[in-house]
Structure formats: C-alpha cells, structure tokens
Design an enzyme around this catalytic site. Structure first.
Site, short mmCIF file in Angstrom:
data_model
loop_
_atom_site.label_atom_id
_atom_site.label_comp_id
_atom_site.label_asym_id
_atom_site.label_seq_id
_atom_site.Cartn_x
_atom_site.Cartn_y
_atom_site.Cartn_z
N HIS A 169 0.83 -1.23 0.00
CA HIS A 169 0.00 0.00 0.00
C HIS A 169 0.85 1.27 0.00
CE1 HIS A 169 -3.61 -2.31 0.12
NE2 HIS A 169 -3.27 -2.90 1.25
N LEU A 197 -11.05 -11.54 -4.10
CA LEU A 197 -12.44 -12.01 -4.07
C LEU A 197 -13.38 -10.91 -3.60
CD1 LEU A 197 -11.94 -15.61 -2.67
CD2 LEU A 197 -12.49 -14.96 -5.00
#
EC number: 3.5.4.6
Length: 424
Positions: free
Chosen positions: A266, A324
């Site tokens: 990140h 997902l």
C-alpha cells in the site's frame, strides 16, 4: 450429510447448517453471498471485515474459509486447489498467497503445515506469506494470552525448534521451504495510544491495550532477524518482513517500516510525508500498491498517488489485495493492470517496468527470477536488464539509475559537507 461444525452444544451437518439459515444450494449467488466490498465499507474497516462472512454468517466463514476447524480445513483446501489450477493454466502469473498464524497457541504452525502438506495445497506458481494479525487486545480480553511475550513465543518458538532440528516438526520444515516471509495486518486507522513513556519488554506488556504498530513490527523484525541468521547458517531459506503499511493511520507506521521492513504493501500515506517518501526512494524500498483495494476502503482511485510515485522513480508495483472482495473477474491481477493502464494512461513500457518491479520485489528464489527477468537481474543499471526478457528498454533503466545515482551523490556530498563544518 458430513458433520462440519460444533455449535450450540451439538455437531451439525452441512445440510443442518443450511436449513438453520433457511437456504439451499440453489439460493447461492454472488449477490446472496454478499462478500464484495462496496461504498458502505469506505473508511469502515469493521464493515469490511464482516464481508469475509458468506451471507453475513460467521459459521459459514468458519466452515469454508478456515484452515483450523472441525473438518481440518478440507473445504478451504478444495477451493484453494481450484484457484491454483486456474493459476497454473494461466502460466505467466506467480502468486504470494497470504495465510494466517495468530500467535494464540504453540501448535498453530504444525496445524497450518499439516493443512498444506496433507491436502497437497502446493504449486510451482505459489509461495506463502504468513500474515500476523495485530489482535493482542482481543486475546488478552478472552484470557488466551497473559502478556505480549506469549504471542511472540507462540509465533517463533516452533520456528526456532524446526530450524534446530527439522525432525521435530517434519511437515513444518517442508512447508517453510515454500514460505517467503511475514506480513503484519489489521486496521491501521486505529489510533496508537501511548500509555507508556518507555515501552516495556513483551513479558511485561500485560495491559489490556493493544501494543502500537511500531512495537509489533519491531518484535517481528527482531525475531525474524535472529531466526534468519540461524537458518542461513544451516543452509535453509530465510524470511523477509513485508507488512501492510501506510494505508491509513499514523505516518509513524511508514517510518517504522522504513527502518525494519524489506518492503511494504500500500504506502498511500507517503503522499502526506514527502521526506519519508524521499527515504523510500533513496533506498528503493519496494511498495506493492493496490489501487482497486484502496478505492473501496480508504482512497478513491483518482486520488491514488500510484502514478506520481511511479513517475518519481519509487520502486512500486501493482498487486492484488483481497481479490475475491475487490475484483469482478477470474483474472484479478490483469484487472488491476488494465484499470491502471486506462485511468493513468500507462504505456507498454510502463506496464513492463511495473511487471519487472514486481518480480524484483517478490520473495521468489533467485533462480526463478533469473528465468523471468534475466541472469544478471541483481546488478544495478543496464547491466541488470535483459531487454529480451523484461521488454523494458535500456534507456528507461538508465534514466532511473542515473537519476537515483545523482540523488545519492547529492545526499553524500551534503552529509560530508556538514561533517566537515562540525569538525571545524
């Protein structure tokens, strides 16, 4: 009719579980599963965590998404092998899947290794990063641990034992050959409250409060560093520390990771602390960025600093994060690249450089990296670039190398200049 969970004092079959939920297999769809992050999860990590529960039911999460449950993770292994089968068919993608060890008991590592080995969840396309959730306060509240030392002991004692004697944990010894390092995960936006002027050592941290991010990271780093010294001497593979960092919360997290970590995931908060961003640039600390994930949780896609980091020459790559939950296709990494290419107007050279960076940042073995990006990949500048394999022109690599070299020369020049003045 298989018994799958122990709930409310009795064993339930899968059929009984679904009947208790008033569901049949025919009712299941993407919509009823409701596991996609959306606008309700933005700046709400608690709601995001709940999305791991299929149909909002924690019992289904335990049955289908846990390695350590009544059925010993059989269903999760079956699902994972299907995902791995797709991955192997795609040929040109390798993954570093995350799997959790919590530090609640000494036998967690053995159970995890048994899950991998017994279910044959092994692939040439997959390596594992073990993620450590920062959940001491919850374990303390429920009486599972007495101090932070218990978590450190549960996390690392089995690893030192198997390094000393592989026969003491034979399955763990085999599993560790496919493990590349550690990740540290939790809601970074939680405030790190300082209760101590000087932090106590882990055996004395018996307070109910969770230790701050930097405390967790330091003790992960120190244990991994000691473990690596021993593993290297014994000829075993070593492990890196690559935590989730700088997605939210205090910029101090980024400083801690700069000092202790091999790379981070990140790093979007670096946009707010330019001097720390400069340090990450000078040392080329790897930053695996996931704009699609950030877009659903902390920062909209148009404000993501990824394109600015890339243009400035930081060592960034594109990565999936919880595909997902954030992706809509069976090719989540291609999705990440294609959206970035369209929104940020990336060229083919940009895409190839990002792919090369991802190989360099990864924890894969050197011989695998040589196969993908050239036998001299670890050399600096154009010497380390095999154009045939990377498809990145030498002029791009040379530009990056010359710019970084100039910056490092400037830093050394002014550091020496300051030292000379102080001596006078």
């Amino acid at each position: 009719d298989e018994k799958v969970i122990f709930r409310d004092g009795k064993l339930l079959t899968l059929d009984e579980v679904f009947r208790s939920l008033h569901l049949t297999g025919y009712d299941l769809s993407i919509d009823t599963l409701d596991m996609h992050a959306h606008k309700d999860t933005f700046h709400r990590f608690d709601k995001f965590n709940l999305k791991y529960n299929p149909i909002g039911e924690s019992r289904l999460r335990e049955i289908f998404l846990k390695t350590n449950n009544y059925i010993k993770g059989t269903y999760l292994a079956d699902i994972t092998k299907q995902v791995i089968f797709d991955l192997e068919n795609s040929k040109y993608q390798n993954c570093e899947y995350r799997i959790s060890v919590y530090g609640r008991s000494l036998d967690e590592w053995d159970k995890l290794a048994s899950w991998v080995i017994d279910n044959k969840v092994i692939s040439h396309n997959v390596r594992w990063l073990v993620q450590i959730p920062r959940l001491y306060d919850i374990y303390k509240k429920t009486g599972i641990v007495q101090s932070f030392q218990d978590i450190c002991k549960n996390l690392f004692q089995p690893l030192f034992e198997v390094t000393k004697n592989p026969q003491s944990h034979p399955k763990l010894h085999v599993f560790l050959q496919r493990v590349i390092g550690f990740d540290s995960v939790d809601d970074e936006s939680k405030v790190d409250r300082r209760f101590h002027r000087k932090y106590p050592k882990p055996s004395l941290w018996e307070a109910p409060q969770n230790p701050p991010y930097s405390y967790y990271l330091y003790y992960l780093y120190s244990n991994v560093a000691s473990l690596n010294q021993w593993r290297a001497k014994r000829g075993f593979n070593t492990l890196v520390l690559r935590p989730h960092c700088g997605e939210a919360g205090d910029p101090e997290h980024l400083v801690s990771a700069y000092l202790l970590a091999h790379g981070i995931s990140h790093g979007i908060l670096l946009r707010k602390v330019p001097f720390v961003q400069y340090l990450y640039y000078l040392d080329q600390v790897g930053i695996a960025m996931s704009p699609l994930s950030n877009n659903a949780l902390f920062l909209t896609y148009d404000k993501n600093p990824f394109p600015r980091y890339f243009k400035r020459g930081l060592n960034v790559s594109l990565s999936t994060d919880d595909p997902l939950q954030f992706s809509y296709t069976r090719e989540p990494l291609i999705e990440e690249y294609s959206v970035a290419a369209q929104i940020y107007k990336l060229s083919n050279v940009d895409m190839c450089e990002l792919a090369r960076n991802s190989v360099l940042q990864s924890g894969w073995e050197a011989q695998i990296k040589k196969h993908w990006i050239g036998k001299d990949f670890d050399k600096s500048g154009v010497e380390g670039n095999d154009v045939v394999r990377t498809n990145v022109p030498d002029i791009r690599i040379n530009y990056r190398y010359d710019t970084l070299s100039t910056e490092l020369e400037l830093v050394n020049h002014f550091a020496n200049f300051k030292r000379t003045i102080e001596e006078k």
